[in-house]
Design an enzyme around this catalytic site. Structure first.
Site, mmCIF file in Angstrom:
data_model
loop_
_atom_site.group_PDB
_atom_site.id
_atom_site.type_symbol
_atom_site.label_atom_id
_atom_site.label_comp_id
_atom_site.label_asym_id
_atom_site.label_seq_id
_atom_site.Cartn_x
_atom_site.Cartn_y
_atom_site.Cartn_z
ATOM 1 C CD GLU A 1 43.335 -22.838 61.312
ATOM 2 O OE1 GLU A 1 43.951 -22.756 62.388
ATOM 3 O OE2 GLU A 1 42.756 -23.865 60.938
ATOM 4 C CE1 TYR B 1 50.408 -14.281 57.601
ATOM 5 C CE2 TYR B 1 48.495 -13.791 58.937
ATOM 6 C CZ TYR B 1 49.776 -14.274 58.823
ATOM 7 O OH TYR B 1 50.435 -14.749 59.925
ATOM 8 C CG LEU C 1 60.400 -9.027 61.656
ATOM 9 C CD1 LEU C 1 61.643 -9.533 60.923
ATOM 10 C CD2 LEU C 1 60.679 -8.798 63.132
#
Length: 150
Positions: A99, A111, A76
């Protein structure tokens, strides 16, 4: 959804409640009311999570990404990031920043898998009971054909 869509107090309260399930130091309803009222704010919502971003000229920033604990490790978060990145690129953003706490291994892996790379550091940015933790500033090039980090 953009900030100009006039969000309701109920939406802000629902986002704050979801944020509280996802984080130990959640944002208050007033923060969501303020952020959602900004014309540069963008929001993507799913049943168990959301991503709130901000667009300024050709740069965008992920303000927060929240996924409820029971829905984690199911893709998700990645879907929300990709949906937001595509929408921001369609609006002219060429770089997407965020950040992340240096000690948040799960978020860093998410990420990295989404094409973000470290471009800076903010020392002592996140408070922790055992002491402050640095924030890593990450970026992804939205203009590159492969979406890879810059």
């Amino acid at each position: 959804m953009t900030g100009a869509d006039n969000p309701t107090p109920e939406l802000a309260a629902a986002l704050a409640a979801m944020h509280a399930r996802a984080f130990n130091d959640p944002w208050p309803v007033s923060a969501f009311v303020a952020l959602l009222s900004l014309p540069e704010a963008r929001l993507e919502v799913a049943a168990d999570g959301f991503i709130l971003t901000r667009l300024a000229a050709d740069e965008a920033e992920i303000l927060t990404l929240a996924v409820c604990p029971a829905a984690r490790r199911r893709g998700l978060g990645r879907r929300l990031v990709e949906t937001a990145a595509a929408a921001l690129a369609a609006e002219g953003a060429t770089r997407l920043f965020l950040e992340v706490a240096e000690d948040n291994a799960a978020a860093r892996a998410l990420y990295a898998g989404a094409g973000f790379a470290s471009v800076g550091r903010r020392p002592g940015y996140y408070g922790r009971p055992a002491g402050a933790v640095d924030a890593l500033v990450l970026a992804r090039d939205l203009a590159a054909p492969d979406g890879m980090a810059i």
